[in-house]
Design an enzyme around this catalytic site. Structure first.
Site, PDB file in Angstrom:
ATOM      1  N   TRP A 130       0.814  -1.221   0.000  1.00  0.00           N
ATOM      2  CA  TRP A 130       0.000   0.000   0.000  1.00  0.00           C
ATOM      3  C   TRP A 130       0.841   1.261   0.000  1.00  0.00           C
ATOM      4  CZ3 TRP A 130      -4.163  -0.903  -2.202  1.00  0.00           C
ATOM      5  CH2 TRP A 130      -4.808  -2.128  -2.018  1.00  0.00           C
ATOM      6  N   ASP A 169      -1.943   6.786   6.140  1.00  0.00           N
ATOM      7  CA  ASP A 169      -2.975   5.914   5.600  1.00  0.00           C
ATOM      8  C   ASP A 169      -3.397   4.964   6.724  1.00  0.00           C
ATOM      9  OD1 ASP A 169      -4.446   3.927   4.392  1.00  0.00           O
ATOM     10  OD2 ASP A 169      -2.970   3.429   2.848  1.00  0.00           O
ATOM     11  N   LYS A 207     -13.366  -1.233   6.266  1.00  0.00           N
ATOM     12  CA  LYS A 207     -12.930  -2.163   7.319  1.00  0.00           C
ATOM     13  C   LYS A 207     -13.651  -1.763   8.616  1.00  0.00           C
ATOM     14  CE  LYS A 207      -8.717  -2.443   4.697  1.00  0.00           C
ATOM     15  NZ  LYS A 207      -8.908  -3.540   3.748  1.00  0.00           N
TER      16      LYS A 207
HETATM   17  N1  PMP Z   1      -4.343   1.307   2.124  1.00  0.00           N
HETATM   18  C1  PMP Z   1      -4.465   0.209   2.880  1.00  0.00           C
HETATM   19  C2  PMP Z   1      -3.641   0.088   4.137  1.00  0.00           C
HETATM   20  C3  PMP Z   1      -5.357  -0.793   2.523  1.00  0.00           C
HETATM   21  O1  PMP Z   1      -5.467  -1.899   3.281  1.00  0.00           O
HETATM   22  C4  PMP Z   1      -6.128  -0.643   1.346  1.00  0.00           C
HETATM   23  C5  PMP Z   1      -7.143  -1.665   0.909  1.00  0.00           C
HETATM   24  N2  PMP Z   1      -7.140  -2.858   1.488  1.00  0.00           N
HETATM   25  C6  PMP Z   1      -5.940   0.515   0.578  1.00  0.00           C
HETATM   26  C7  PMP Z   1      -5.054   1.470   1.001  1.00  0.00           C
HETATM   27  C8  PMP Z   1      -6.714   0.734  -0.705  1.00  0.00           C
HETATM   28  O2  PMP Z   1      -8.017   1.026  -0.376  1.00  0.00           O
HETATM   29  P1  PMP Z   1      -9.140   1.270  -1.483  1.00  0.00           P
HETATM   30  O3  PMP Z   1      -9.445  -0.064  -2.059  1.00  0.00           O
HETATM   31  O4  PMP Z   1     -10.264   1.847  -0.672  1.00  0.00           O
HETATM   32  O5  PMP Z   1      -8.612   2.216  -2.476  1.00  0.00           O
END
Ligand code: PMP
Length: 354
Positions: free
Chosen positions: A98, A166, A190
């Site tokens: 991420w 994030d 989540k």
């Molecule tokens: N950052 C983290 C830490 C995540 O776990 C996720 C998705 N699991 C994301 C970003 C991406 O999120 P999204 O699918 O809402 O764009």
């Protein structure tokens, strides 16, 4: 019997939230919340109340902006890179997929510096950094909890530059001084309900006020001015977020939620340490309370344990394809008794190999 859901997200929701949402959406007599204008009093009130719950539960300064935007957490990789600009680079601590994705997006629009990374060690720890490494940066981007690799910041660096975090996979799972962060963002799917929206909390001071060439949808200033209603907002996702926040309050707030999350993750990590068939390669002091990643001692045991879980109503335990092994996600709505059940299954599995 309902399946026990260890998926990493979209993930488990408390049953009461699903019931309440159903009642609010399916309105036999009047119009459903999903059938009315986002300018109507009901929806404006929903957004106002949800914002107030965020201020209250997170104990954040009222000067901070609270936004509900489309595009999930991934859009924030681009928005932070576009909106927090002075003359410097965007800095990142690379702790997994991420942050890697956030780096790729930022690189498309500005120079980037990777301050530290744990990639060489399969992201099994959180690298430490010092303020002297952050000179010439406009901001530092971190991911508080690495959903795929199972690491989590236990202590955050105190930076002199804006700190962007994030928190998609551990938002509202523990008590933190949330005012210490300049920008927090988290996809809602989540601990905050369901996919379709992103919570953004930011201090306006970090934005480049002169930057007027941004596309409107990518400009935080536009969303702040329009109170998250520049275009039709993600009403369903905000409704689920509202119910999830009320649920957190009803359960006793972040202190109670954190305690429960500690109990759950301790139960599971203790069993992994004790059980001869499993191991956890994550640095002990960086282990996540939300996503417990672990491995079997060999591939035969791995396949057999996945089968054992399936036979016993446990789903979502297979690790992410990038890491392999197992991952048990213990988000807020996961009851302690379900983690105890998983531990019993692990113990039973060990006995069958004896
Ligand atoms: N950052 C983290 C830490 C995540 O776990 C996720 C998705 N699991 C994301 C970003 C991406 O999120 P999204 O699918 O809402 O764009």
């Amino acid at each position: 019997m309902k399946k026990i859901n260890f998926f990493a997200g979209p993930s488990i929701l408390d049953e009461s939230i699903l019931r309440e949402a159903t009642d609010l959406i399916y309105n036999k007599k009047g119009l459903s919340l999903l059938e009315i204008s986002h300018r109507s009093d009901k929806i404006v009130e929903l957004f106002e109340e949800t914002k107030a719950l965020i201020y209250d539960i997170m104990q954040i300064n009222r000067n901070k902006e609270v936004l509900f935007l489309h595009g999930g957490a991934s859009l924030q990789f681009a928005m932070t890179a576009l909106n927090i600009t002075r003359n410097g680079m965007a800095g990142f601590v690379d702790t997994g997929i991420w942050t890697k994705k956030a780096i790729i997006e930022a690189k498309k629009v500005r120079p980037v510096q990777i301050i530290a990374s744990s990639e060489q060690e399969n992201y099994s720890f959180i690298p430490s950094i010092e303020n002297s490494m952050l000179q010439d940066l406009d901001y530092l981007h971190l991911c508080s909890n690495n959903t795929i690799y199972g690491t989590q910041y236990q202590k955050f660096p105190k930076t002199k530059i804006p700190l962007v975090v994030d928190m998609s996979s551990d938002i509202l799972s523990r008590q933190l001084d949330f005012d210490a962060f300049d920008v927090i963002f988290a996809g809602l799917q989540k601990n905050l309900g369901t996919a379709g929206g992103c919570l953004v909390i930011l201090d306006k001071k970090v934005l480049n006020q002169k930057n007027n060439n941004l596309l409107s949808m990518l400009d935080y200033k536009v969303h702040i001015e329009k109170q998250s209603m520049f275009n039709t907002p993600p009403v369903f996702a905000v409704l689920l977020c509202n119910l999830s926040l009320k649920w957190i309050k009803k359960e006793g707030g972040l202190a109670v939620i954190e305690k429960r999350n500690e109990i759950k993750s301790d139960l599971l990590y203790d069993e992994i340490e004790r059980n001869k068939l499993f191991e956890c390669p994550i640095n002990k002091s960086d282990r996540s309370m939300m996503n417990v990643c672990f491995d079997a001692l060999n591939s035969t045991t791995e396949t057999a344990f996945l089968q054992k879980c399936e036979q016993n109503n446990i789903v979502g335990i297979k690790g992410h394809r990038n890491r392999g092994g197992f991952r048990a996600s213990l988000y807020n709505a996961m009851p302690i008794k379900s983690v105890r059940y998983l531990v019993e299954i692990m113990q039973d599995f060990e006995k069958s190999f004896a």
